[in-house]
Motif scaffolding. Structure first.
Motif, mmCIF file in Angstrom:
data_model
loop_
_atom_site.group_PDB
_atom_site.id
_atom_site.type_symbol
_atom_site.label_atom_id
_atom_site.label_comp_id
_atom_site.label_asym_id
_atom_site.label_seq_id
_atom_site.Cartn_x
_atom_site.Cartn_y
_atom_site.Cartn_z
ATOM 1 N N TRP A 104 73.840 13.359 -1.674
ATOM 2 C CA TRP A 104 72.554 14.015 -1.826
ATOM 3 C C TRP A 104 72.043 14.577 -0.507
ATOM 4 C CZ3 TRP A 104 67.786 13.181 0.377
ATOM 5 C CH2 TRP A 104 66.742 13.906 -0.171
ATOM 6 N N GLU A 113 71.112 18.478 0.369
ATOM 7 C CA GLU A 113 69.785 18.849 0.854
ATOM 8 C C GLU A 113 69.883 19.626 2.165
ATOM 9 O OE1 GLU A 113 65.611 19.097 0.840
ATOM 10 O OE2 GLU A 113 67.058 18.666 -0.742
ATOM 11 N N ARG A 154 68.597 23.488 2.716
ATOM 12 C CA ARG A 154 67.644 23.873 3.761
ATOM 13 C C ARG A 154 68.209 24.951 4.676
ATOM 14 N NH1 ARG A 154 64.239 18.584 5.666
ATOM 15 N NH2 ARG A 154 63.679 17.896 3.577
#
Length: 73
Positions: free
Chosen positions: A47, A51, A55
């Motif tokens: 995860w 992420e 970003r």
């Protein structure tokens, strides 16, 4: 006497593209040109890795069209 009907072979069949191994193309792109192609839904990533990639993508290219910011917490 039953004579089987010969099947017509369309001359356009030889123009059909060969199936591509997408993972091999991604691997080759990384090894030769240092290009990384990864989907955020790739289950091989943790995860936190997904992420980080999200970003970076938003920083370089902006948020997805029509995507709402989902904040946790």
């Amino acid at each position: 006497m039953d004579i089987p009907t010969p099947r017509y072979r369309c001359p356009l069949a030889r123009l059909q593209p060969e199936p591509m191994d997408v993972e091999a193309v991604k691997r080759q792109g990384w090894r030769e040109q240092r290009l990384l192609v990864v989907g955020l839904d790739d289950e091989r990533l943790h995860w936190t890795e997904r992420e980080l990639i999200r970003r970076i993508g938003e920083r370089l290219y902006g948020p997805r069209d029509g995507a709402r910011e989902a904040r946790h917490g």
